[in-house]
Design a protein around this motif. Structure first.
Motif, short mmCIF file in Angstrom:
data_model
loop_
_atom_site.label_atom_id
_atom_site.label_comp_id
_atom_site.label_asym_id
_atom_site.label_seq_id
_atom_site.Cartn_x
_atom_site.Cartn_y
_atom_site.Cartn_z
N HIS A 115 112.79 65.80 66.69
CA HIS A 115 112.90 67.27 66.60
C HIS A 115 111.57 67.96 66.36
N HIS A 129 123.86 60.70 69.58
CA HIS A 129 123.43 61.56 70.70
C HIS A 129 121.98 61.20 71.00
N HIS A 135 118.13 67.84 71.10
CA HIS A 135 118.92 66.69 71.54
C HIS A 135 119.01 66.74 73.07
N ASP A 154 115.91 60.93 65.55
CA ASP A 154 116.32 62.32 65.61
C ASP A 154 115.38 63.24 64.82
N ASN A 188 117.84 62.02 71.74
CA ASN A 188 116.76 62.90 71.29
C ASN A 188 115.41 62.24 71.60
N LYS A 232 120.62 62.62 56.31
CA LYS A 232 121.73 62.20 57.18
C LYS A 232 122.89 61.61 56.37
MN LIG Z 1 119.23 66.25 65.41
#
Ligand SMILES: [Mn+2]
Ligand SMILES: O=C(O)[C@@H](CO)OP(=O)(O)O
Ligand SMILES: [Mn+2]
Length: 576
Positions: free
Chosen positions: A450, A488, A518, A446, A490, A377
């Motif tokens: 995922h 966002h 997401h 995140d 998730n 990230k």
């Molecule tokens: Mn992501």
């Protein structure tokens, strides 16, 4: 978005005058200069009904829970998806690129997805220099299209690929080879056959137009090509070998056969992690290696996971892996992925121009910044935050720190990732007294979300909460201010839901269908710390505020009024 010019009328004539631009910001009437400000971005941390499929709800998160109790004065929700972050519609879930762009730039820009839609709808895509460049190969050579095959809308969209293929065939392409990357991350795991089927059906029409078209190679996005921020060049290399050289350990006559066989051999294999495969003809030769004079287009519009491959395709000097004999190709990106280094040199659609970001303003106003995340990230909180701009604005006023991510371990096997290490570094940066603005991205919600692994995502959220505590303790110590938000959702939703009832959708075995993507949920925005002036709280007249409102807010915390064209601040001042 606010207008960038002044429009006025003089003696009946409409005139436009460019606003003079100044970097120096006015002092804020309430927030004083010189406070230490900590900005914490929790990647993939949205707000959703607190049921059993919300890993943030299930995980012990005492620090974040305590902060929620400060609502509505210091805890609120902000929009992080759709139109609020420059995506084509409110059906579009948020993502890191558009989220960090909005957070860092304080304004909403039409993003790659929408720009490509417009360029295809108006036909402008076919009039640009990038298309002229690749189309010079159409009559004699092959056009290769490489990218993520899904309708997730985060990195690419299948409908855009189909339109582009058709547009190229109409404009003289005689041979098209598609190099597919399977998704299962922005769309349901196991959904790859659906997209391959749609593509294969489109090939029938394309062939009827006199253009020979088929899939040439494939593989899962996390295993093949779509690495980012130089985490693992090996991922790009195995993509290169399959796409360019037609070499991979697995060879099949069709992509469907590849999926079926590889899944039978390893039933746990998710779309995202499929190994590379090459499609071969009856003679056993690869259907579409990339040869001299061929044109190659990577059709992802989003930059971060295409930059590394673009370097391999576009750069003359390249030492990240052995490319073998480099074919003389005409390569273009759907967008230019990094305008500063002109990567790639040729592209079909001009990317959004995101200038005058908060980072640049802070530098011009002598605010010293420090930014950090782990590798996966790192670019989000630097490159993307700064409007997709490489490097720093000022090496004397800024410092960027990258903590190496774990390599070769699935994220669900180590859900703590580097959260604590980032938090400790951020704490030290704040306590050092050398920086006014300390900004981090904590990746766990995140990256582990995922994987679709619920148990691991709970542990991820727990680690995030511990990391937040470490950083907030440091804010307390320096009598600073904090702002926590997310790019966002998730981790807050791990199952697919019935849009009307909100109930989880069950699969044929009666189990809830896993959601790896997401979400369209809003995200929390939380402010606090001993440095926050008494009487400062969230205003109530911006119920639809989004991530783009955050920059003005933290610019205030640094003691300045936000630039005139930024989305409005979230705070107001009320004397008790
Ligand atoms: Mn992501
Ligand atoms: O992993 C990625 O590339 C995307 C999902 O496609 O996630 P994020 O936007 O959070 O980086
Ligand atoms: Mn993200």
């Amino acid at each position: 978005m606010s207008p960038s010019n002044l429009n006025f009328e003089l003696k009946g004539t409409k005139l436009t005058m460019e606003r003079p631009h100044r970097w120096r910001l006015r002092h804020h009437p309430v927030c004083r200069r010189g406070k230490k400000v900590m900005i914490i971005i929790l990647d993939g941390w949205g707000e959703q009904i607190p049921d059993d499929f919300n890993s943030i709800n299930v995980a012990p998160t005492p620090t974040m829970d305590a902060l929620k109790k400060t609502a509505p004065d210091r805890w609120r929700l902000v929009r992080a998806h759709g139109l609020s972050v420059g995506l084509p519609s409110d059906e579009d879930m948020g993502n890191s690129e558009v989220g960090h762009n909005a957070l860092g730039a304080g304004r909403i820009f039409t993003q790659g997805a929408g720009l490509v839609d417009q360029a295809l709808a108006t036909g402008k895509l076919y009039e640009g220099a990038g298309f002229k460049y690749i189309s010079s190969a159409f009559a004699q050579n092959t056009l290769h299209l490489m990218g993520l095959l899904s309708d997730g809308g985060v990195h690419s969209r299948l409908d855009q690929l189909l339109l582009l293929m058709k547009g190229c065939a109409e404009r003289g392409a005689k041979r098209i080879r598609v190099h597919i990357l399977l998704d299962g991350r922005d769309v349901a795991p196991g959904s790859a056959p659906k997209y391959i089927d749609i593509l294969e059906k489109e090939f029938v029409d394309i062939r009827n137009m006199g253009c020979d078209a088929c899939i040439a190679s494939g593989g899962g996005r996390m295993a093949v090509t779509m690495d980012r921020y130089e985490n693992d060049w090996g991922v790009v290399k195995i993509g290169w070998d399959a796409q360019v050289r037609g070499e991979a350990p697995h060879k099949f006559a069709t992509a469907m056969e590849a999926l079926k066989n590889l899944k039978e051999a390893n039933p746990k294999l998710d779309d995202q992690y499929f190994p590379p495969f090459v499609i071969v003809g009856p003679d056993g030769n690869a259907e579409g290696p990339i040869l001299d004079n061929d044109a190659v287009v990577s059709f992802n519009f989003r930059a971060d996971r295409m930059v590394m491959a673009a370097k391999a395709f576009d750069l003359e000097e390249f030492d990240k892996f052995d490319r073998g004999v480099m074919p003389k190709i005409k390569y273009a990106g759907m967008l230019q992925y990094d305008a500063d280094i002109e990567l790639p040199k040729h592209y079909l659609v001009t990317p959004p121009l995101i200038e005058k970001t908060s980072g640049e303003y802070l530098v011009h106003n002598y605010v010293k910044s420090w930014a950090c995340s782990e590798t996966v990230k790192f670019g989000h909180v630097t490159f993307v935050w700064n409007g997709n701009r490489s490097g720093m604005f000022s090496s004397s006023l800024e410092k960027y720190v990258e903590i190496p991510s774990n390599k070769g371990i699935p994220f669900n096997d180590n859900p703590e990732m580097k959260a604590i290490a980032i938090a400790e570094k951020a704490r030290d940066a704040l306590l050092s007294g050398k920086f006014d603005h300390v900004r981090v991205n904590i990746a766990n919600g995140d990256m582990v979300g995922h994987t679709g692994d619920f148990k691991a995502t709970i542990s991820a959220c727990e680690a995030v909460d511990r990391a937040v505590k470490i950083m907030l303790d440091a804010v307390e110590e320096v009598k600073g201010i904090f702002l926590i938000t997310a790019d966002h959702g998730n981790a807050e939703d791990m199952v697919k839901r019935n849009a009307k009832t909100g109930e989880p959708i069950l699969n044929s075995a009666g189990e809830p269908e896993v959601l790896t993507s997401h979400t369209c949920n809003p995200v929390p925005c939380i402010i606090g710390g001993p440095g926050l002036p008494k009487g400062v709280k969230f205003r109530t007249d911006l119920p639809n505020a989004g991530l783009a409102n955050v920059a003005a807010t933290f610019i205030n915390f640094h003691g300045f009024e936000a630039p005139w064209d930024y989305e409005p601040t979230l705070i107001e001042y009320k004397e008790d």
